[in-house]
Enzyme design. Structure first.
Site, PDB file in Angstrom:
ATOM      1  CD  GLU A  45      -1.553  -1.517  -0.146  1.00 48.31           C
ATOM      2  OE1 GLU A  45      -1.196  -1.462  -1.338  1.00 48.31           O
ATOM      3  OE2 GLU A  45      -0.730  -1.590   0.782  1.00 48.31           O
ATOM      4  CG  HIS A  90      -2.205   1.532  -5.438  1.00 49.23           C
ATOM      5  ND1 HIS A  90      -1.522   0.891  -4.416  1.00 49.23           N
ATOM      6  CD2 HIS A  90      -2.750   0.553  -6.179  1.00 49.23           C
ATOM      7  CE1 HIS A  90      -1.656  -0.423  -4.553  1.00 49.23           C
ATOM      8  NE2 HIS A  90      -2.392  -0.656  -5.619  1.00 49.23           N
ATOM      9  CG  ASN A  91       0.763   2.310  -1.431  1.00 50.52           C
ATOM     10  OD1 ASN A  91       0.508   1.833  -2.539  1.00 50.52           O
ATOM     11  ND2 ASN A  91       1.887   2.060  -0.810  1.00 50.52           N
ATOM     12  CE  LYS A 151       2.374   1.108  -5.228  1.00 52.92           C
ATOM     13  NZ  LYS A 151       3.058   0.981  -4.030  1.00 52.92           N
ATOM     14  CB  SER A 162       0.991  -1.693  -7.104  1.00 55.08           C
ATOM     15  OG  SER A 162       0.203  -2.410  -6.170  1.00 55.08           O
TER      16      SER A 162
END
Ligand code: 6PG
Length: 472
Positions: free
Chosen positions: A191, A187-188, A184, A130
Site C-alpha cells: 500500500e 499488504h500495508n 497484513k 483491510s
C-alpha cells in the site's frame, strides 16, 4: 440483557469497530459491543436501531451476555492497548474462549499473545482487516492466522462479512500463529509503495505536464478504466475534484505536503532487511514519508540547493501514455517485492503461506485491490513454486510492453529535477533482477582487500584470500 446470548463480542467501538458490528449483524448474527467511552456505546446503540446489536461500558455485562465459548473481536489501536485489554479480559474468560485481534498488531506481539493465552487454554487469532471504514461496513478483505481448527469455527461469519469477488469470499485461513498479521503488514507495505508511486506520478503530471486538477481527475479516471484499475487509482481521481469547505480552493492544494504514518510500512521494511529480501520500492516509500515530514529543512534547502529548471512538457499526450505504462510496470514490481517477502517469511516462520490464496483475497475489499491481482492470482495458481512474480508467463509480456514507458518517464524526471525515487527503485529492481552479472565481484574484492573477508571464484569451489597489492 445479561441473560441474552449474543453470538459475538466486539471490543473497541470506534468507526471501524461499529461498522464491522453492523456488517456482522446484517449477516444474521447478534453482537454485543464494549467500549470504555459511553459516547461510543450510545452511538453504537443508536446506529444499530435496536436490531440484534447492543453495547455496554460494563466489561462484566459484556462477558455475561455472550454465548459460550465466547468469540471476542478486538478493534483497538495496536500496541500497549491490546495488552491492556487482554489483561483485563483474561480473568473473566473461560477455557476455549477465543480472542481475535483485528487491528494492525506487529506479528511478533501476536506470537507472544498467542503463547501467553494458550497457557490458560484461551485461543487467540491475529486477523488482518483491510478496507478502511467502508470496507468494515460493507465487506473488507480479511487475513486470518492462528490455529486452523479455531478458524473453522469462525469461518462462516468471516466469509459472510468479507468482500466477494466472483461470489468468492475475500477471506481464507492463511497459516498458523501470526501469519495473518504478517500478511497484513506486507499488504500495508505494498500500500505504501503504490501510494508513493501514484504521488510521484501526480508530481510529474502537475509540475512538468502542468495539468490542472480537473485534468488530473480525468487522467486518473481514464486510467481506472484500463489496466491500472484499482481502488487507489479510483480514489485518487476523486480527490482531484474535492473542494475545500473553508476556502474556494481545491482541497488537495490546501493539504500540507507532509505525510504521517502509523508505521506498518516500516515494519515490513525492517523485517525484509532482517530476512535479506530486497523490497526497495517499499523501503523508499517509507523514506519518502520521512522526507516529507522534514518540511522546514526542505524549505530551507530549496533556497540553497539548485537543480535544473522544470520545463513545460511539449509531449503531453506521450507523457500521459508513458506514465500509464510506468505506473503499471512499477506496480507489478511492488507486488513482486511484497510476495517475495511473504515467501521468505513463510519459510522462516513456518507459515506455509500460499501466494495464490493471498492474491485471491486481496482482489476485493482491501486498499491494494487492483485488476492486476487477477493476473497475480493466476500466476501463482499456474506455478505454485514461482520464484518471483516478474518471471511469471502472465507477467513477462506486461513488463516488456510497459518498460519503455518507465524509461521515458524517468529520463524526463531526471532532466527536469523531479524526484521519482520509487519509480527509479522499481526500474532498478527490474534491471538488477534481470542481470545475470552484477558488479558484486568488485564488492567481494574490496571486502577481502581491507578486511581479509575472503571471496569465492567463478572457476573453483571454496573461499579464497589474496594478499592485495596495496599501494598505501
Ligand atoms: C487498510 C489500511 C489501514 C491502515 C491505514 C493507515 O488496509 O485498511 O492499511 O489498516 O491503518 O492505511 O496506515 P498509515 O497510517 O501507516 O498510513
Amino acid at each position: 440483557m445479561a441473560n441474552e446470548s449474543y453470538d459475538f463480542g466486539m471490543i473497541g467501538l470506534g468507526t471501524m469497530g461499529r461498522n464491522l458490528v453492523l456488517n456482522i449483524r446484517d449477516h444474521g448474527f447478534s453482537v454485543i459491543g464494549y467500549d470504555k467511552s459511553s459516547t461510543q456505546v450510545e452511538t453504537m446503540i443508536s446506529e444499530s436501531e435496536g436490531k440484534k446489536v447492543t453495547a455496554t461500558t460494563s466489561l462484566d455485562e459484556f462477558i455475561k451476555s455472550m454465548k459460550v465459548p465466547r468469540v471476542i473481536m478486538l478493534l483497538v489501536p495496536a500496541g500497549k492497548i491490546v495488552d491492556d485489554v487482554i489483561n483485563e479480559l483474561k480473568p473473566l474468560l473461560s477455557e476455549n474462549d477465543l480472542i481475535m485481534d483485528c487491528g494492525n498488531s506487529h506479528f511478533t506481539d501476536t506470537n507472544l499473545r498467542y503463547e501467553q493465552l494458550a497457557k490458560s487454554n484461551i485461543h487467540f487469532m491475529g486477523v488482518g482487516v483491510s478496507g478502511g471504514e467502508s470496507g468494515a461496513r460493507f465487506g473488507p478483505s480479511i487475513m486470518p492466522g492462528g490455529p486452523k481448527e479455531i478458524y473453522a469455527s469462525v469461518a462462516p461469519m468471516l466469509e459472510a462479512v468479507s468482500a466477494k469477488v466472483n461470489s468468492e469470499p475475500c477471506v481464507t485461513w492463511l497459516g498458523p500463529g501470526s501469519a495473518g498479521h504478517y500478511v497484513k503488514m506486507v499488504h500495508n507495505g505494498i500500500e505504501y509503495g503504490i501510494m508513493q508511486l501514484i504521488a510521484e506520478t501526480y508530481h510529474i503530471l502537475k509540475s512538468f505536464g502542468k495539468h490542472t486538477n480537473k485534468e488530473l481527475h480525468q487522467i486518473f479516471a481514464d486510467w481506472n478504466n484500463g489496466k491500472l484499475q484499482s481502488f487507489l487509482i479510483e480514489i485518487t481521481a476523486d480527490i482531484f475534484l474535492q473542494k475545500d469547505e473553508l476556502t474556494s480552493n481545491d482541497l488537495v492544494d490546501v493539504i500540507l505536503d507532509s505525510a504521517r504514518q502509523k508505521g506498518t510500512g516500516g515494519w515490513a521494511s525492517e523485517d525484509a532487511i532482517k530476512l535479506q529480501v530486497p523490497i526497495p520500492v517499499i523501503d523508499i516509500a517509507v523514506a519518502m514519508r520521512d522526507i516529507s515530514a522534514y518540511k522546514k529543512q526542505r524549505l530551507a534547502a530549496a533556497e540553497i540547493l539548485s537543480g535544473p529548471d522544470v520545463k513545460l512538457s511539449d509531449e503531453k499526450t506521450e507523457l500521459i501514455a508513458a506514465l500509464e505504462d510506468a505506473l503499471y510496470f512499477a506496480m507489478i514490481t511492488v507486488y513482486a517485492q511484497g510476495i517475495a517477502l511473504l515467501q521468505k517469511a513463510s519459510e522462516n516462520y513456518s507459515y506455509d503461506l500460499k501466494p495464490a490464496d493471498i492474491a485471491k483475497i486481496w482482489r476485493g475489499g482491501c486498499i491494494i485491490r487492483a485488476a492486476l491481482l487477477e493476473d497475480i492470482y493466476t500466476s501463482f495458481i499456474e506455478d505454485k513454486e514461482l520464484s518471483n512474480l516478474m518471471v511469471s508467463k502472465a507477467i513477462v509480456d506486461k513488463l516488456q510492453l510497459s518498460q519503455n514507458g518507465i524509461r521515458y518517464v524517468l529520463k524526463a524526471a531526471i532532466d527536469n529535477g523531479i524526484p521519482m525515487p520509487a519509480m527509479m527503485m522499481a526500474l532498478g529492481y527490474y534491471d538488477s533482477y534481470r542481470s545475470g552479472w552484477q558488479p558484486a565481484n568488485l564488492l567481494q574484492a574490496q571486502r577481502d582487500y581491507f578486511g581479509a573477508h575472503t571471496y569465492e571464484r567463478i572457476d573453483k569451489e571454496g573461499t579464497f584470500h589474496t594478499k592485495w597489492n596495496q599501494t598505501n
